[in-house]
Design an enzyme around this catalytic site. Sequence first.
Site, PDB file in Angstrom:
ATOM      1  N   TRP A 100      79.080  56.582 -63.622  1.00  0.00           N
ATOM      2  CA  TRP A 100      78.268  56.896 -64.803  1.00  0.00           C
ATOM      3  C   TRP A 100      78.254  58.415 -64.942  1.00  0.00           C
ATOM      4  CZ3 TRP A 100      76.129  54.074 -68.661  1.00  0.00           C
ATOM      5  CH2 TRP A 100      75.416  54.808 -69.619  1.00  0.00           C
ATOM      6  N   GLN A 157      91.143  49.360 -93.405  1.00  0.00           N
ATOM      7  CA  GLN A 157      91.700  48.607 -92.281  1.00  0.00           C
ATOM      8  C   GLN A 157      90.599  47.728 -91.676  1.00  0.00           C
ATOM      9  OE1 GLN A 157      92.967  52.088 -89.998  1.00  0.00           O
ATOM     10  NE2 GLN A 157      91.467  51.603 -88.398  1.00  0.00           N
ATOM     11  N   GLY A 178      72.605  45.927 -72.828  1.00  0.00           N
ATOM     12  CA  GLY A 178      71.287  46.327 -72.364  1.00  0.00           C
ATOM     13  C   GLY A 178      71.157  47.816 -72.180  1.00  0.00           C
ATOM     14  N   GLY A 179      71.062  48.251 -70.914  1.00  0.00           N
ATOM     15  CA  GLY A 179      70.806  49.653 -70.625  1.00  0.00           C
ATOM     16  C   GLY A 179      69.319  49.954 -70.662  1.00  0.00           C
ATOM     17  N   TYR A 211      72.672  56.615 -57.980  1.00  0.00           N
ATOM     18  CA  TYR A 211      72.188  57.881 -58.523  1.00  0.00           C
ATOM     19  C   TYR A 211      70.762  57.698 -59.021  1.00  0.00           C
ATOM     20  CZ  TYR A 211      74.570  55.101 -62.054  1.00  0.00           C
ATOM     21  OH  TYR A 211      75.034  54.049 -62.801  1.00  0.00           O
ATOM     22  N   ASP A 212      70.148  58.804 -59.439  1.00  0.00           N
ATOM     23  CA  ASP A 212      68.747  58.785 -59.899  1.00  0.00           C
ATOM     24  C   ASP A 212      67.787  58.359 -58.792  1.00  0.00           C
ATOM     25  OD1 ASP A 212      69.622  59.625 -62.303  1.00  0.00           O
ATOM     26  OD2 ASP A 212      68.941  57.897 -63.462  1.00  0.00           O
ATOM     27  N   GLU A 240      67.595  46.150 -67.364  1.00  0.00           N
ATOM     28  CA  GLU A 240      66.803  47.103 -66.582  1.00  0.00           C
ATOM     29  C   GLU A 240      65.310  46.960 -66.900  1.00  0.00           C
ATOM     30  OE1 GLU A 240      68.352  51.121 -66.770  1.00  0.00           O
ATOM     31  OE2 GLU A 240      70.396  50.389 -66.922  1.00  0.00           O
ATOM     32  N   THR A 261      67.434  51.617 -72.753  1.00  0.00           N
ATOM     33  CA  THR A 261      66.730  51.447 -74.031  1.00  0.00           C
ATOM     34  C   THR A 261      67.074  50.131 -74.728  1.00  0.00           C
ATOM     35  OG1 THR A 261      68.474  52.681 -75.196  1.00  0.00           O
ATOM     36  CG2 THR A 261      66.577  53.932 -74.403  1.00  0.00           C
TER      37      THR A 261
END
Length: 426
Positions: free
Chosen positions: A406, A107, A133-134, A263-264, A187, A136
């Site tokens: 998240w 498919q 992105g993110g 957060y974090d 980031e 890493t």
Amino acid sequence: MSVKRRSFAALVAVAVTVPLGVSAVPAEAHSQKRVVGYYTQWSGYDRNFLVSDLVKNGTAAKLTQLNYAFGFLDASGNCVSSDPWADYQRPFTAEQSVSGKADEAGQPLAGNLNQLKQLKQKFPKLRISISLGGWTGSKYFSDAALTPASRAAHVKSCLDMWLKGNLPGAPAGAAKGIFDGVDLDWEWPASEGNPGNVIRPEDKQNFTALVHEYRKQLDRASWPFRGRYNLTAFLPAAPEQIDNGFQVKQLFRDLTFGTTQGYDYHGSWDPITNQQSAIDAPKGDPSSEEFSSQVTIDAYLSRGAPRNQLVMGVPFYSRGWTGVTNQNNGLFQPATGPAPATYEAGYEDYRLLKAKAGDFTVHRDNKAGFAWLFDGTTFWTWDDPVEMKRKAQYISKRHLGGAMIWSLDGDTGNGELISALHRNLH
């Protein structure tokens, strides 16, 4: 900088497909608060949390936006898949799929993208963005944003791959129509992120120019319809990082909305225990710099962000320490290191920690707006339905644009966190 940033992201675009000559309703023409959730590309591995689980636990019906994380940039600034198997090659059985039908050999499209396609068919009002992105995946953003030519080429590459659906090794347009927009998760511009990231002082201005280039090409792609693609961005919590890398007022002229990191604020990289997602600064916090949702939201508002375009992040996971001194119920105490956990030391999904919560005592700071678990040795931050309700009420009281999660794989099988969040957003 005392706030570590992991791969938690922001948000993005909405495409409206209608017959030629028909006027489309603008993508943002909804009255309810936005409920934005990140589905991670890797959720289907160790966690075995599939796109179909968003249907089973009631999450999909409560979301207005879903961000699929993450697409990467290569050294040339082009968009690439960071995991082609997960994205568009992995076959799903009937039991695993959203449609209840098994994938067939040969498919045109498989993997998570095909499951997202089925999710959109089941929930046609749900908007899905590709998040780029993110933590890493931000190494080459600075290069991509450097010049007018590099920006134009980067955006063209990303729209070709993710919006037009031209995936390597797949039929042309195989993934067309799945993504309604783009979420930028750089980031961080001009600030340290993952080791090895390219950083330049001019990232701040270049990010504004990059966002404008996205807006320009997205609008061109949506012509002649009134409905525009969404363009969103994930934005840091720390005021220092905001001022280093973001021209806030200018950015929001092109963004549909921005999601703030909620957060974090603290984690096991800190030598003492603390909150990771408090609404306000707790009394007795020994930190040299204050981190809280109030600080973050006020920082963006004071720099020109429209409050109805600010979407506040909330965590569906906990941060933890062990070897904690048994004083003050474990809060603000020295620790020997990160708490043991299932996938990453010092980080545990809510659904997994809930199963062990009976071994702990729950403590709440109702004034500052946060909670934690402590058993005399191990300390975990604790964002349960009570705290989700508190955060939703704060978002509503301040007339913000909504909540961002998240990440969606952290919730329980009956979706208790998103339910508490959703029913208290007004």
